[in-house]
Enzyme design. Structure first.
Site, PDB file in Angstrom:
ATOM      1  N   ARG A 149       1.966  58.324  19.994  1.00  0.00           N
ATOM      2  CA  ARG A 149       1.947  58.616  21.438  1.00  0.00           C
ATOM      3  C   ARG A 149       1.447  60.047  21.682  1.00  0.00           C
ATOM      4  NH1 ARG A 149       5.382  54.693  21.027  1.00  0.00           N
ATOM      5  NH2 ARG A 149       6.010  53.366  22.776  1.00  0.00           N
ATOM      6  N   ARG A 191      -2.375  39.074  15.668  1.00  0.00           N
ATOM      7  CA  ARG A 191      -1.434  39.785  16.559  1.00  0.00           C
ATOM      8  C   ARG A 191      -1.878  39.662  18.023  1.00  0.00           C
ATOM      9  NH1 ARG A 191       1.110  45.267  14.356  1.00  0.00           N
ATOM     10  NH2 ARG A 191       2.732  44.448  15.735  1.00  0.00           N
ATOM     11  N   SER A 245       5.252  41.853  23.516  1.00  0.00           N
ATOM     12  CA  SER A 245       5.333  43.192  22.922  1.00  0.00           C
ATOM     13  C   SER A 245       5.458  44.236  24.024  1.00  0.00           C
ATOM     14  CB  SER A 245       4.082  43.487  22.088  1.00  0.00           C
ATOM     15  OG  SER A 245       4.071  44.854  21.718  1.00  0.00           O
ATOM     16  N   GLU A 262      12.348  46.238  15.807  1.00  0.00           N
ATOM     17  CA  GLU A 262      11.659  46.874  14.679  1.00  0.00           C
ATOM     18  C   GLU A 262      12.598  47.102  13.484  1.00  0.00           C
ATOM     19  OE1 GLU A 262       9.115  50.600  15.382  1.00  0.00           O
ATOM     20  OE2 GLU A 262      11.115  51.441  15.452  1.00  0.00           O
ATOM     21  N   ARG A 275       7.561  37.805  11.110  1.00  0.00           N
ATOM     22  CA  ARG A 275       8.713  38.355  10.374  1.00  0.00           C
ATOM     23  C   ARG A 275       9.891  37.389  10.306  1.00  0.00           C
ATOM     24  NH1 ARG A 275       8.558  44.686  12.253  1.00  0.00           N
ATOM     25  NH2 ARG A 275       7.069  45.312  10.655  1.00  0.00           N
ATOM     26  N   LYS A 278       1.908  52.051   5.320  1.00  0.00           N
ATOM     27  CA  LYS A 278       1.663  51.932   6.777  1.00  0.00           C
ATOM     28  C   LYS A 278       2.427  53.022   7.531  1.00  0.00           C
ATOM     29  CE  LYS A 278       1.530  48.473  10.488  1.00  0.00           C
ATOM     30  NZ  LYS A 278       2.273  49.048  11.595  1.00  0.00           N
TER      31      LYS A 278
HETATM   32  O1  LIG Z   1       5.593  51.377  21.045  1.00  0.00           O
HETATM   33  C1  LIG Z   1       5.889  51.476  19.850  1.00  0.00           C
HETATM   34  O2  LIG Z   1       5.715  52.532  19.227  1.00  0.00           O
HETATM   35  C2  LIG Z   1       6.490  50.322  19.169  1.00  0.00           C
HETATM   36  C3  LIG Z   1       7.005  49.294  19.909  1.00  0.00           C
HETATM   37  C4  LIG Z   1       7.640  48.111  19.294  1.00  0.00           C
HETATM   38  O3  LIG Z   1       6.726  47.047  19.404  1.00  0.00           O
HETATM   39  P1  LIG Z   1       7.154  45.573  19.965  1.00  0.00           P
HETATM   40  O4  LIG Z   1       7.595  45.725  21.360  1.00  0.00           O
HETATM   41  O5  LIG Z   1       5.909  44.780  19.797  1.00  0.00           O
HETATM   42  O6  LIG Z   1       8.253  45.111  19.068  1.00  0.00           O
HETATM   43  C5  LIG Z   1       7.988  48.348  17.827  1.00  0.00           C
HETATM   44  O7  LIG Z   1       8.381  47.161  17.221  1.00  0.00           O
HETATM   45  C6  LIG Z   1       6.825  48.974  17.099  1.00  0.00           C
HETATM   46  O8  LIG Z   1       7.145  49.189  15.752  1.00  0.00           O
HETATM   47  C7  LIG Z   1       6.510  50.328  17.697  1.00  0.00           C
HETATM   48  C1  LIG Z   2       6.156  46.280  14.602  1.00  0.00           C
HETATM   49  C2  LIG Z   2       5.838  47.375  13.926  1.00  0.00           C
HETATM   50  O1  LIG Z   2       4.659  48.049  13.954  1.00  0.00           O
HETATM   51  P1  LIG Z   2       3.429  48.093  14.944  1.00  0.00           P
HETATM   52  O2  LIG Z   2       3.416  49.480  15.508  1.00  0.00           O
HETATM   53  O3  LIG Z   2       2.246  47.830  14.093  1.00  0.00           O
HETATM   54  O4  LIG Z   2       3.631  47.049  16.006  1.00  0.00           O
HETATM   55  C3  LIG Z   2       6.806  47.996  13.006  1.00  0.00           C
HETATM   56  O5  LIG Z   2       6.500  49.097  12.495  1.00  0.00           O
HETATM   57  O6  LIG Z   2       7.880  47.420  12.757  1.00  0.00           O
END
Ligand SMILES: O=C(O)C1=C[C@@H](OP(=O)(O)O)[C@@H](O)[C@H](O)C1
Ligand SMILES: C=C(OP(=O)(O)O)C(=O)O
EC number: 2.5.1.19
Length: 446
Positions: free
Chosen positions: A33, A130, A181, A332, A363, A432
């Site tokens: 961010r 995705r 998401s 997450e 998952r 990652k």
């Molecule tokens: O905005 C972010 O930084 C994230 C939001 C979440 O995504 P989801 O809402 O798709 O789960 C999380 O799972 C991901 O690891 C990071």
């Molecule tokens: C969902 C995840 O990652 P992403 O930011 O790729 O969505 C995660 O890190 O669990």
């Protein structure tokens, strides 16, 4: 063929209880961010404690291809200075590679709105599965043109920015379904103040996953001088038009979700694990972790030693199952919690996490496969996962699949603490978000 030839990592078994301090690197969500917000500003921003991992390298490379400079400090490689393009216009006629990073594939498309030509987006083949459509529909509603090169609503695609920027004084109203998401909402909010007249974003779905991550986006916008407001009940977010500017220096908190495998290890192996620089308050969903671990029977404290605040977790030999457990806010960390719950005394139904089927891998399916592989008992629910206890003698070592998913790899390592002989395929996938995972894990057990 031996284990190393087959790219199998022998997960270390915990032969004694733990007593370890683990330094966890910067938050992926905050790092990516801040990189985006710095790129949207007009003055350089120095990010301190930035996560250096595949997801943040992909983000920095994406920004570089759009004409943003990301300069790594020669002495401290977690200090990065971001220099936005001098005229605020991003370079078009370029390609962004998203890898498997949700934050890159859902946050960078918004920047393409302000490029001087079309931007191509591609990623790992696994990323083609995705979901992407809601964020791209949102950009279309703002005047972009999206051309899909494979399946509609998925990577790869090209974004052509609007030819003329509307002179609208009213906010642009955008409606999307973000139940798949939270990143669709975040991706649009991040660029909202650059939309002439600002943005009024409506989420039409019933469920809002990962609300803390959306709140993190709003808080980071506020921290960049942007006026943004959330009506979570009505599922409407508004962003006022105006400049985006992070302070000159921003320090990134440690990744509290990445602390989960380590702190969780204290419950599985027994003993104590502490993570320094635990923030007193945070927008990270990982801030919920200590409470979850306490529910499972751990003792939690936050000692301050030499001015540094730690989260200290001590496990006994007993882990409480949680019954029905709503994890909508922090999906997450589901894989790390699942690993602990395999050893619990009662069943747990983790609910509100159906959208994990669209994470790095499906998952829910992956966790059921791998728990079953070691002799555990788990099943998918329409919106979650049920894990039931089995006698310890029924749990057996196996070669664990990781599905190119960092959290499936750390999940398998957690099982290995108590199931002697587990081998993990492609542990390197932890790069990652945690490139040093193997050393960190080995040191924790030393
Ligand atoms: O905005 C972010 O930084 C994230 C939001 C979440 O995504 P989801 O809402 O798709 O789960 C999380 O799972 C991901 O690891 C990071
Ligand atoms: C969902 C995840 O990652 P992403 O930011 O790729 O969505 C995660 O890190 O669990």
């Amino acid at each position: 063929m031996n284990a190393s030839q087959e790219n199998l990592w022998p997960a270390p078994f915990a032969s004694k209880s733990l007593d370890a301090t683990v330094v966890v690197p910067g938050s992926k969500s905050l790092s990516n961010r801040y990189l985006i917000l710095a790129a949207l500003g007009h003055r350089p921003v120095r990010l301190v404690g930035l996560l250096r991992s595949r997801d943040t390298e992909l983000m920095m490379d994406a920004l570089r291809s759009l004409g943003v400079r990301c300069e790594i400090d020669e002495q401290v490689d977690t200090t990065v200075t971001v220099v936005p393009p001098s005229d605020g216009r991003f370079h078009g006629g370029t390609k962004v590679l998203c890898g498997l990073a949700g934050t890159v594939m859902r946050f960078v498309p918004g920047l393409a709105m302000f490029a001087d030509g079309p931007v191509d987006f591609d990623g790992d083949e696994q990323a083609y599965a995705r979901p992407m459509k809601p964020v791209l529909d949102g950009l279309e509603q703002l005047g972009a043109c999206i051309e899909y090169h494979g399946e509609e609503g998925r990577l790869p695609f090209t974004i052509t920015p609007p030819q003329t920027v509307s002179q609208c004084v009213k906010p642009s109203v955008v409606s999307i379904d973000s139940s798949g998401s939270s990143q669709f909402i975040s991706g649009l909010l991040l660029i909202g103040s650059r939309v002439p007249g600002g943005l009024e974003l409506h989420h039409t779905g019933e469920k809002t996953p990962s609300l803390p991550h959306i709140r993190m986006t709003v808080a980071d916008l506020h921290g960049s001088g942007v006026r943004a407001n959330a009506d979570e009940h009505a599922r409407v977010w508004t962003v006022q038009p105006g400049a985006v500017q992070l302070p000159e220096t921003v320090t990134v908190e440690p990744d509290l979700s990445n602390a989960a495998p380590f702190l969780g290890a204290a419950l599985i192996a027994g003993g104590t694990v502490r993570v320094p620089h635990w923030p007193e308050s945070t927008t990270q969903p990982g801030g919920l972790l200590p409470g979850y671990l306490e529910h499972m029977g751990a003792e939690i404290s936050f000692p301050v030693i030499d001015g540094v605040r730690y989260c200290e977790v001590t496990g006994s030999s007993h882990i409480n199952g949680l019954g029905d457990f709503d994890l909508t806010a922090a999906g997450e960390i589901a894989p790390s919690l699942a690993a602990i719950l395999v050893f619990a005394d009662k069943p747990t139904r983790m609910l509100g996490i159906g959208h994990l089927r669209g994470h790095e891998t499906n998952r829910l399916e992956a966790l059921v496969n791998e728990i079953t592989r070691v002799g555990g008992d788990a099943r998918e629910l329409p919106d979650g996962l049920e894990i039931a206890p089995v006698p310890a003698m029924n749990l057996k070592p196996a070669e664990m699949e990781t599905y190119a998913d960092h959290r499936m790899a750390t999940f398998a390592a957690m099982l290995g603490l108590k199931i002697n002989g587990i081998l993990i395929k492609n542990i390197a996938t932890t790069a990652k978000t945690l490139p040093d995972f193997v050393n960190m894990w080995t040191n924790m057990l030393a």
